[in-house]
Design a protein around this motif. Structure first.
Motif, PDB file in Angstrom:
ATOM      1  N   UNK A  24       0.828  -1.209   0.000  1.00  0.00           N
ATOM      2  CA  UNK A  24       0.000   0.000   0.000  1.00  0.00           C
ATOM      3  C   UNK A  24       0.862   1.258   0.000  1.00  0.00           C
ATOM      4  N   UNK A  25       1.821   1.337   0.916  1.00  0.00           N
ATOM      5  CA  UNK A  25       2.663   2.542   0.979  1.00  0.00           C
ATOM      6  C   UNK A  25       3.500   2.693  -0.284  1.00  0.00           C
ATOM      7  N   UNK A  26       4.031   1.589  -0.790  1.00  0.00           N
ATOM      8  CA  UNK A  26       4.829   1.653  -2.012  1.00  0.00           C
ATOM      9  C   UNK A  26       3.992   2.060  -3.214  1.00  0.00           C
ATOM     10  N   UNK A  27       2.780   1.502  -3.325  1.00  0.00           N
ATOM     11  CA  UNK A  27       1.919   1.796  -4.475  1.00  0.00           C
ATOM     12  C   UNK A  27       1.437   3.244  -4.466  1.00  0.00           C
ATOM     13  N   UNK A  28       1.051   3.743  -3.303  1.00  0.00           N
ATOM     14  CA  UNK A  28       0.577   5.128  -3.213  1.00  0.00           C
ATOM     15  C   UNK A  28       1.706   6.101  -3.539  1.00  0.00           C
ATOM     16  N   UNK A  29       2.892   5.840  -2.979  1.00  0.00           N
ATOM     17  CA  UNK A  29       4.044   6.704  -3.257  1.00  0.00           C
ATOM     18  C   UNK A  29       4.433   6.633  -4.732  1.00  0.00           C
ATOM     19  N   UNK A  82       9.712   6.501  -9.228  1.00  0.00           N
ATOM     20  CA  UNK A  82       9.037   5.550 -10.119  1.00  0.00           C
ATOM     21  C   UNK A  82       9.826   4.248 -10.213  1.00  0.00           C
ATOM     22  N   UNK A  83      11.160   4.365 -10.237  1.00  0.00           N
ATOM     23  CA  UNK A  83      12.004   3.168 -10.321  1.00  0.00           C
ATOM     24  C   UNK A  83      12.139   2.477  -8.971  1.00  0.00           C
ATOM     25  N   UNK A 141       4.250  11.459  -1.230  1.00  0.00           N
ATOM     26  CA  UNK A 141       5.393  10.540  -1.176  1.00  0.00           C
ATOM     27  C   UNK A 141       5.996  10.553   0.224  1.00  0.00           C
ATOM     28  N   UNK A 142       6.180  11.749   0.802  1.00  0.00           N
ATOM     29  CA  UNK A 142       6.717  11.840   2.166  1.00  0.00           C
ATOM     30  C   UNK A 142       5.841  11.046   3.125  1.00  0.00           C
ATOM     31  N   UNK A 143       4.532  11.194   2.970  1.00  0.00           N
ATOM     32  CA  UNK A 143       3.571  10.578   3.879  1.00  0.00           C
ATOM     33  C   UNK A 143       3.623   9.054   3.821  1.00  0.00           C
ATOM     34  N   UNK A 148       6.974   3.877   6.107  1.00  0.00           N
ATOM     35  CA  UNK A 148       7.615   2.697   5.531  1.00  0.00           C
ATOM     36  C   UNK A 148       8.989   2.486   6.152  1.00  0.00           C
ATOM     37  N   UNK A 149       9.763   3.565   6.267  1.00  0.00           N
ATOM     38  CA  UNK A 149      11.114   3.468   6.821  1.00  0.00           C
ATOM     39  C   UNK A 149      11.090   3.018   8.278  1.00  0.00           C
ATOM     40  N   UNK A 150      10.300   3.699   9.108  1.00  0.00           N
ATOM     41  CA  UNK A 150      10.326   3.401  10.542  1.00  0.00           C
ATOM     42  C   UNK A 150       9.807   2.006  10.840  1.00  0.00           C
ATOM     43  N   UNK A 151       8.729   1.584  10.163  1.00  0.00           N
ATOM     44  CA  UNK A 151       8.207   0.251  10.432  1.00  0.00           C
ATOM     45  C   UNK A 151       9.137  -0.834   9.887  1.00  0.00           C
ATOM     46  N   UNK A 152       9.768  -0.587   8.757  1.00  0.00           N
ATOM     47  CA  UNK A 152      10.719  -1.574   8.233  1.00  0.00           C
ATOM     48  C   UNK A 152      11.908  -1.697   9.167  1.00  0.00           C
TER      49      UNK A 152
END
Length: 208
Positions: A24-29, A82-83, A141-143, A148-152
């Motif tokens: 979800x976070x990756x797709x939205x960003x 995008x990449x 993207x920031x959101x 994503x970073x902190x939970x990973x």
């Protein structure tokens, strides 16, 4: 989003909830980054094109796009998104399929997401304190990248994926894991506070 409790079992090393979270976070960003690329191309084709993210002088993708910071490496920054944002989507799908990854893979993946977080925080600082304008798609993207970073980070350490199982780092991370949302909240709240202090007329301009 509810994230499964971290344990060191094989099942919880590949939690379904965490996989969905990455997707979800990756797709939205990724979508936000693609919107920026699409709008930039549209502007190149038609210089009179009105960007869909230009709201007012303070909330303007166009102003941000025109800045040197928007092409830090000589090409539009959203191309990196995008990449690169395909990676968390792919990892999330793999977790749903119960794939297993080596420690070196998780280290590289965390390293990439960490760089994305650092880049996002740098862009935030440049937008607020140098460029003087906010890009809605950039902020989306920031959101996504920040949680994503902190939970990973806490997940890879608390489950023993990267930290030694039973070690001090793993125990501390496991204790922090249920409260990761507070770290994310503080990070995002700090950004929001900085924006409101720097742009005191932002809310009235949006309401007006």
């Amino acid at each position: 989003m509810s994230i499964p409790t971290a344990t060191t079992t094989d099942h919880d090393r590949r939690p379904i909830g965490f996989g969905i979270f990455l997707i979800v976070t990756g797709a939205v960003a990724w979508y936000a980054a693609m919107q920026l690329i699409t709008e930039r191309v549209a502007l190149l084709i038609d210089p009179s094109h009105v960007l869909n993210c230009d709201v007012n002088p303070l909330v303007s993708c166009g102003t941000v796009m025109a800045s040197p910071e928007a092409s830090l490496f000589g090409f539009p920054n959203p191309l990196l998104g995008v990449a690169g944002l395909v990676a968390p989507i792919a990892v999330g799908v793999a977790l749903l399929a119960r794939a297993r990854f080596a420690r070196w893979f998780w280290a590289l993946f965390l390293g990439g997401v960490t760089l994305a977080w650092v880049f996002v925080m740098w862009l935030f600082g440049e937008a607020v304190y140098d460029i003087g304008a906010l890009c809605p798609w950039c902020m989306l993207v920031w959101l996504m990248v920040i949680p994503m970073f902190w939970w990973l980070l806490t997940w890879t350490l608390s489950t023993g994926v990267l930290a030694r199982e039973g070690g001090a780092v793993q125990r501390v991370a496991a204790a922090v894991w249920p409260f990761t949302w507070t770290i994310v909240f503080v990070n995002l709240a700090g950004i929001a506070l900085a924006i409101l202090v720097q742009f005191p007329t932002l809310i009235p301009s949006l309401l007006g």
